[in-house]
Motif scaffolding. Structure first.
Motif, PDB file in Angstrom:
ATOM      1  N   THR A 159       0.866  -1.260  -0.104  1.00 24.19           N
ATOM      2  CA  THR A 159      -0.001   0.117   0.035  1.00 24.19           C
ATOM      3  C   THR A 159       0.954   1.191  -0.025  1.00 24.19           C
ATOM      4  N   LEU A 160       2.048   1.260   0.098  1.00 23.17           N
ATOM      5  CA  LEU A 160       2.792   2.342   0.361  1.00 23.17           C
ATOM      6  C   LEU A 160       3.361   2.934  -1.047  1.00 23.17           C
ATOM      7  N   ASP A 161       3.676   4.290  -1.175  1.00 23.15           N
ATOM      8  CA  ASP A 161       3.744   4.829  -2.275  1.00 23.15           C
ATOM      9  C   ASP A 161       5.075   4.349  -3.019  1.00 23.15           C
ATOM     10  N   VAL A 162       5.232   4.965  -4.313  1.00 23.26           N
ATOM     11  CA  VAL A 162       6.247   4.570  -5.051  1.00 23.26           C
ATOM     12  C   VAL A 162       7.611   4.432  -4.377  1.00 23.26           C
ATOM     13  N   GLN A 163       7.932   5.688  -3.803  1.00 16.74           N
ATOM     14  CA  GLN A 163       9.341   5.883  -3.254  1.00 16.74           C
ATOM     15  C   GLN A 163       9.492   5.116  -2.114  1.00 16.74           C
ATOM     16  N   ASN A 164       8.654   4.578  -1.336  1.00 17.47           N
ATOM     17  CA  ASN A 164       8.818   3.929  -0.144  1.00 17.47           C
ATOM     18  C   ASN A 164       8.526   2.302  -0.224  1.00 17.47           C
ATOM     19  N   ARG A 165       8.373   1.953  -1.597  1.00 16.41           N
ATOM     20  CA  ARG A 165       8.035   0.672  -1.946  1.00 16.41           C
ATOM     21  C   ARG A 165       9.258  -0.340  -1.389  1.00 16.41           C
ATOM     22  N   PRO A 166       9.375  -1.247  -0.726  1.00 13.08           N
ATOM     23  CA  PRO A 166      10.566  -2.113  -0.515  1.00 13.08           C
ATOM     24  C   PRO A 166      10.839  -3.008  -1.592  1.00 13.08           C
ATOM     25  N   ILE A 167      12.143  -3.303  -1.838  1.00 14.59           N
ATOM     26  CA  ILE A 167      12.688  -4.028  -2.674  1.00 14.59           C
ATOM     27  C   ILE A 167      12.112  -5.461  -2.600  1.00 14.59           C
ATOM     28  N   GLY A 168      12.624  -5.904  -1.022  1.00  9.51           N
ATOM     29  CA  GLY A 168      12.406  -7.324  -0.675  1.00  9.51           C
ATOM     30  C   GLY A 168      10.921  -7.552  -0.321  1.00  9.51           C
ATOM     31  N   GLY A 169      10.761  -8.783  -0.001  1.00  9.76           N
ATOM     32  CA  GLY A 169       9.293  -9.208   0.802  1.00  9.76           C
ATOM     33  C   GLY A 169       8.361  -9.551  -0.532  1.00  9.76           C
ATOM     34  N   LEU A 170       8.664  -9.346  -1.577  1.00  9.00           N
ATOM     35  CA  LEU A 170       7.600  -9.487  -2.529  1.00  9.00           C
ATOM     36  C   LEU A 170       7.506 -10.966  -2.782  1.00  9.00           C
ATOM     37  N   GLY A 171       8.718 -11.801  -2.736  1.00  5.04           N
ATOM     38  CA  GLY A 171       8.568 -13.258  -2.997  1.00  5.04           C
ATOM     39  C   GLY A 171       7.662 -14.150  -2.157  1.00  5.04           C
ATOM     40  N   ILE A 172       7.761 -13.803  -0.865  1.00  4.60           N
ATOM     41  CA  ILE A 172       7.091 -14.519   0.174  1.00  4.60           C
ATOM     42  C   ILE A 172       5.438 -14.095  -0.082  1.00  4.60           C
ATOM     43  N   LEU A 173       5.402 -12.811  -0.353  1.00  2.00           N
ATOM     44  CA  LEU A 173       4.143 -12.105  -0.610  1.00  2.00           C
ATOM     45  C   LEU A 173       3.324 -13.136  -1.741  1.00  2.00           C
ATOM     46  N   LEU A 174       4.175 -13.173  -2.626  1.00  2.00           N
ATOM     47  CA  LEU A 174       3.442 -13.769  -3.860  1.00  2.00           C
ATOM     48  C   LEU A 174       3.279 -15.458  -3.834  1.00  2.00           C
ATOM     49  N   THR A 175       4.179 -15.935  -2.867  1.00  2.00           N
ATOM     50  CA  THR A 175       3.983 -17.339  -2.611  1.00  2.00           C
ATOM     51  C   THR A 175       2.820 -17.594  -1.827  1.00  2.00           C
ATOM     52  N   ARG A 176       2.518 -16.649  -0.513  1.00  2.00           N
ATOM     53  CA  ARG A 176       1.438 -16.742   0.238  1.00  2.00           C
ATOM     54  C   ARG A 176       0.210 -16.597  -0.585  1.00  2.00           C
ATOM     55  N   LYS A 177       0.164 -15.768  -1.525  1.00  2.00           N
ATOM     56  CA  LYS A 177      -0.995 -15.272  -2.264  1.00  2.00           C
ATOM     57  C   LYS A 177      -1.421 -16.432  -3.266  1.00  2.00           C
ATOM     58  N   LEU A 178      -0.330 -17.281  -3.553  1.00  2.00           N
ATOM     59  CA  LEU A 178      -0.780 -17.943  -4.968  1.00  2.00           C
ATOM     60  C   LEU A 178      -0.874 -19.642  -4.190  1.00  2.00           C
ATOM     61  N   MET A 179      -0.552 -19.920  -3.260  1.00  2.00           N
ATOM     62  CA  MET A 179      -0.759 -21.068  -2.556  1.00  2.00           C
ATOM     63  C   MET A 179      -1.701 -21.222  -1.536  1.00  2.00           C
ATOM     64  N   ASP A 180      -2.307 -22.298  -1.437  1.00  2.00           N
ATOM     65  CA  ASP A 180      -3.093 -22.417  -0.255  1.00  2.00           C
ATOM     66  C   ASP A 180      -2.430 -22.515   1.099  1.00  2.00           C
ATOM     67  N   ALA A 181      -1.395 -23.250   1.182  1.00  2.00           N
ATOM     68  CA  ALA A 181      -0.774 -23.269   2.510  1.00  2.00           C
ATOM     69  C   ALA A 181       0.921 -23.273   2.027  1.00  2.00           C
ATOM     70  N   VAL A 182       1.769 -22.548   3.111  1.00  2.00           N
ATOM     71  CA  VAL A 182       2.883 -22.643   2.733  1.00  2.00           C
ATOM     72  C   VAL A 182       3.567 -23.130   4.410  1.00  2.00           C
ATOM     73  N   SER A 183       4.200 -23.995   4.703  1.00  2.00           N
ATOM     74  CA  SER A 183       4.683 -24.409   5.957  1.00  2.00           C
ATOM     75  C   SER A 183       6.152 -24.943   5.944  1.00  2.00           C
ATOM     76  N   TYR A 184       6.809 -24.667   7.062  1.00  2.00           N
ATOM     77  CA  TYR A 184       8.279 -24.799   7.179  1.00  2.00           C
ATOM     78  C   TYR A 184       8.373 -25.737   8.229  1.00  2.00           C
ATOM     79  N   ALA A 185       9.381 -26.858   8.129  1.00  2.00           N
ATOM     80  CA  ALA A 185       9.611 -27.513   9.137  1.00  2.00           C
ATOM     81  C   ALA A 185      11.272 -27.737   9.051  1.00  2.00           C
ATOM     82  N   ARG A 186      11.904 -27.994  10.066  1.00  2.00           N
ATOM     83  CA  ARG A 186      13.372 -28.392  10.384  1.00  2.00           C
ATOM     84  C   ARG A 186      13.431 -29.951  10.400  1.00  2.00           C
ATOM     85  N   GLU A 187      13.823 -30.715   9.470  1.00  2.00           N
ATOM     86  CA  GLU A 187      13.781 -32.075   9.998  1.00  2.00           C
ATOM     87  C   GLU A 187      15.178 -32.662   9.334  1.00  2.00           C
TER      88      GLU A 187
END
Lengths: 701, 100
Positions: free
Chosen positions: A660-688
């Motif tokens: 929601t931020l304006d152009v100058q304040n848009r961060p470069i990072g965090g887009l990947g995880i945003l897209l993954t979350r929106k595109l998938m039903d579930a994302v989960s992590y485990a250390r095994e």
């Protein structure tokens, strides 16, 4: 408060009505008793009076008889005036009541004796003295008894009178005219009869302390009465006045008189006088005692009613409370049932049959990351405490297993939670497992629960280590075990309510019968998990017969039916340049699933973003490594599993970019995880096992 | 992935063809370097033949957009296909670009 008060008043009212009733009965009873006593006393009085009268008459009759008997001898003695003395002496000696007697001759009857001659005999000091008492001083011709006898020619009784110097003699005189051969009256014989005994006799026979007797002449003169010690002169006077008024029996408030007449000459009246108070004194005393007892009884009655009412109220409250608890229990039971899974996929079915309204058994399952997480548990004990712990464990299981994929670690977390503040020392036998619905790999861990049956062609016990039940010791380690299921294989889990179902002979249903029933289901064609569980339930119920279910019975049957699987994998170097290989791999894989371009594009993008993230963060700059991607699908769901050996890195904790931020304040990072979350039903992590395992799933139906 | 930049009628026109995934991002960024030195000229990015874009591609677009704002020039995305538009939509980029 108001109702309590009005209840209290109404109960008091009952007691008052009872008191009035008793009082009315008491009054009627008193009146009747009084009249009975009156009657009784009358009868008694008249008996006494009659006896007295008879006694007096007896004395008088005896005197008359004495006269008659001695008359002949007396008449014979008349020939000689001096022998008359002897005759009188005999006469009075004949009758103890006769004090003395005289015989007064008509004037000049014996010329030798002059005008007046009256021989007299009297008892004095045990002897009988005789003398002639007629002289000028004692001129009997003017005496009433002499005149009357001459006039009437009949025997006659004088009214009683007192005689003697000291007035000690109470007398009556019997006058009897003596005739000669020609019937002329020649003398009058007078016998003085002692009456002093009458007063004594009268008052000796009184049956009340204050009652007394009276004897009156016909004209109302007192003949005999009580000694002053028994009744005062005033009292006697009062009684006589009452007699005159009432002409016999009468009474005022204080005194009552009863009398009879002798009905002969002399016609005296014999009277008994009572003080009314005394007659009814006993009755009054009894009445007072009765009244006291009645008041006591009423007080006890009131107390008892109060007690009864209180007990009844308590009982009513207890009953209402019980009904309320019953209703709440049934609601609790419903809530509990609703917490359990109700919608079942084809390959799975479970039931809980609680022995009471609420139960301590639970089972649960849900699917996450293409894996089926399931559990079954049995809380020690039954009823509400068990049910509450069961609810807690149910929630804990969901919470823990949502972020923890290892059954052993799920058990450990549950155990630590339950041990915290478990003052009531309850424990739970629990079995949990995680079945990969693509590979058929079952990972499981047991906490003291009955070993499940592994269903292949036969039913065999799954080799599950027992371990400690949950809630026993904090920090307990649970061993995790693995078993690979082939498509079509299954798992049957149950609580001891099944194996320990009892028949009327107190025999257990037992594991062998469970095994037989399961194998019968396996052999029968077309059996689903649901129909298998129904068959087992029926078998157990048939076995128990009339014996009621004593424990909760829970069953869960899971079959591994992976369906039409499409599986592939690729291992990439840890270099973003290798992403182009991933693009090719994904496109080829998704083509096999024949999905639309838009969905396929989304899946590809999500996977690429995830893999790039892993490459960038799991392997810090310059470090070599690999990333393996597993792609699984049953044509209903796609699952990507991204596995690497890098440092622990959980991309799901990375913040998504703010869109929601304006152009100058848009961060470069965090887009990947945003897209993954929106595109998938579930994302989960485990250390095994020193590997990062990221699972991405999406439904593609 | 091929990228070309031309100046047409005083505007810089970039043409992106193929799939802009992470692997292709570095060379594409390199190829689009002239857009960062636009000198105030408006920029048109032709996406007619762009079939796919990953977040690394979005970052390049964001860099161009930020620079252009500094220089006071417009950035217009032209003929954006559905697949790319969806990604722009998901990431909120749709609000910071002009479309033709």
């Amino acid at each position: 408060m108001k109702t309590v008060r009005s209840n209290w008043l109404s109960r008091l009212g009952i007691v008052v009505i009872a008191a009035l009733l008793v009082a009315a009965i008491s009054v009627v009873q008193y009146q009747r008793l009084r009249s009975i006593m009156d009657k009784e006393r009358d009868i008694r009085s008249h008996m006494v009076l009659r006896a007295l009268s008879n006694r007096i008459i007896g004395v008088l009759d005896l005197a008359e008889a004495t006269m008659d008997e001695n008359l002949l001898y007396l008449k014979r003695s008349l020939d000689n005036p001096d022998s008359v003395f002897k005759a009188m002496e005999y006469l009075i000696d004949d009758n103890p009541h006769i004090l003395g007697g005289c015989i007064a001759f008509i004037p000049y009857y014996y010329p030798s004796k002059g005008r007046l001659f009256e021989p007299y005999a009297v008892k004095e000091g045990g002897a009988i003295l005789t003398r002639q008492i007629g002289d000028a001083e004692h001129d009997y011709t003017s005496n009433r008894f002499f005149i009357r006898a001459l006039e009437t020619g009949k025997a006659d009784w004088s009214d009683p009178y007192v005689y003697g110097a000291d007035s000690t003699w109470n007398l009556t005189t019997y006058s009897y005219p003596i005739t000669d051969d020609r019937g002329r009256i020649i003398a009058v014989c007078g016998l003085d009869i002692d009456l002093s005994w009458m007063g004594e006799m009268l008052n000796a026979t009184q049956h009340f302390a204050s009652s007394f007797g009276l004897i009156l002449t016909e004209d109302g003169t007192l003949v005999a009465g009580p000694p002053p010690s028994r009744a005062s002169a005033g009292c006697v006077e009062k009684a006589m006045a009452l007699l005159r008024e009432g002409q016999g029996d009468s009474s005022d408030g204080e005194l009552a008189v009863r009398s009879i007449r002798m009905d002969r000459d002399p016609n005296w009246q014999i009277v008994q006088v009572y003080k009314t108070d005394e007659v009814f004194a006993d009755m009054h005393r009894i009445r007072r005692q009765q009244l006291f007892l009645i008041l006591l009884a009423l007080a006890i009655l009131f107390f008892m009613i109060q007690r009864y009412a209180r007990n009844e109220r308590k009982l009513r409250e207890a009953t209402a409370e019980q009904a309320r608890i019953g209703a709440e229990l049934s609601v609790a039971g419903k809530i509990q049932q609703e917490m359990l899974p109700k919608a079942f996929p084809d390959h799975l079915y479970g039931t809980v049959e609680p022995a009471r309204e609420v139960g301590g058994d639970l089972f649960d399952f849900y699917r996450r990351d293409g894996k089926l997480f399931f559990c079954i548990g049995d809380v020690s004990g039954k009823g509400v405490p068990a049910a509450m712990l069961m609810s807690v464990i149910h929630s804990l299981f969901r919470m823990v297993s949502m972020r923890e994929g290892s059954p052993a670690r799920i058990l450990r977390a549950l155990n630590d939670q339950i041990c915290t503040g478990n003052d009531s020392n309850m424990f739970v036998t629990f079995f949990t497992g995680c079945l990969d619905m693509y590979s058929g790999r079952l990972r499981y861990a047991n906490a003291g629960h009955d070993k499940p049956f592994l269903l292949t062609d036969t039913a065999t016990l799954l080799p599950a280590k027992s371990n400690m039940p949950l809630g026993a010791f904090p920090g307990t380690e649970f061993e995790e075990q693995v078993c690979d299921l082939a498509p079509g294989d299954g798992l049957f889990l149950y609580t001891d309510g099944l194996t320990e179902a009892k028949n009327p002979g107190h025999e257990n249903f037992g594991r062998k019968r469970v095994q037989d029933a399961l194998e019968a289901c396996l052999a029968a064609p077309g059996m689903t998990p649901e129909s298998s569980i129904r068959a087992l339930s029926q078998a157990a119920r048939r076995f128990a017969g009339v014996e009621p279910q004593s424990d909760d019975l829970t069953m869960l049957l899971i079959r591994f039916i992976p369906g039409d699987l499409v599986r592939d994998r690729i291992t990439l170097d840890c270099d973003t340049k290798d992403v182009s290989r991933l693009s090719g791999f994904v496109k080829t894989y998704l083509d096999k699933l024949e999905m639309d371009r838009k969905t396929a594009g989304g899946l590809r993008l999500a996977l690429e973003e995830t893999v790039v993230n892993v490459m960038n963060y799991a392997y810090p700059a310059g470090e070599a490594g690999s990333v393996t991607v597993y792609a699984d699908s049953n044509r209903k769901e796609v699952r990507f599993t991204v596995v690497d050996n890098g440092i622990p890195f959980d991309p799901t904790t990375v913040l998504s970019a703010d869109t929601t931020l304006d152009v100058q304040n848009r961060p470069i990072g965090g887009l990947g995880i945003l897209l993954t979350r929106k595109l998938m039903d579930a994302v989960s992590y485990a250390r095994e096992q020193d590997r990062n395992v990221l699972t991405l799933t999406k439904s593609i139906i | 992935m091929t990228t070309s930049v031309q100046e047409i009628d005083g505007k810089l026109v970039a043409k992106l063809c193929g799939e802009l995934d992470t692997a292709a991002a570095p060379e594409t960024e390199q190829a689009l370097q002239p857009l960062l030195e636009s000198g105030g000229k408006d920029i048109i990015i032709d996406c007619t033949e762009l079939d796919y874009i990953a977040s690394s591609g979005l970052r390049i677009l964001l860099g161009i957009r930020k620079k252009a704002t500094e220089l006071g020039s417009r950035v217009v995305l032209k003929n954006v296909g559905d697949a790319v538009r969806d990604v722009l939509d998901l990431t909120g980029f749709i609000s910071i670009f002009e479309f033709e």
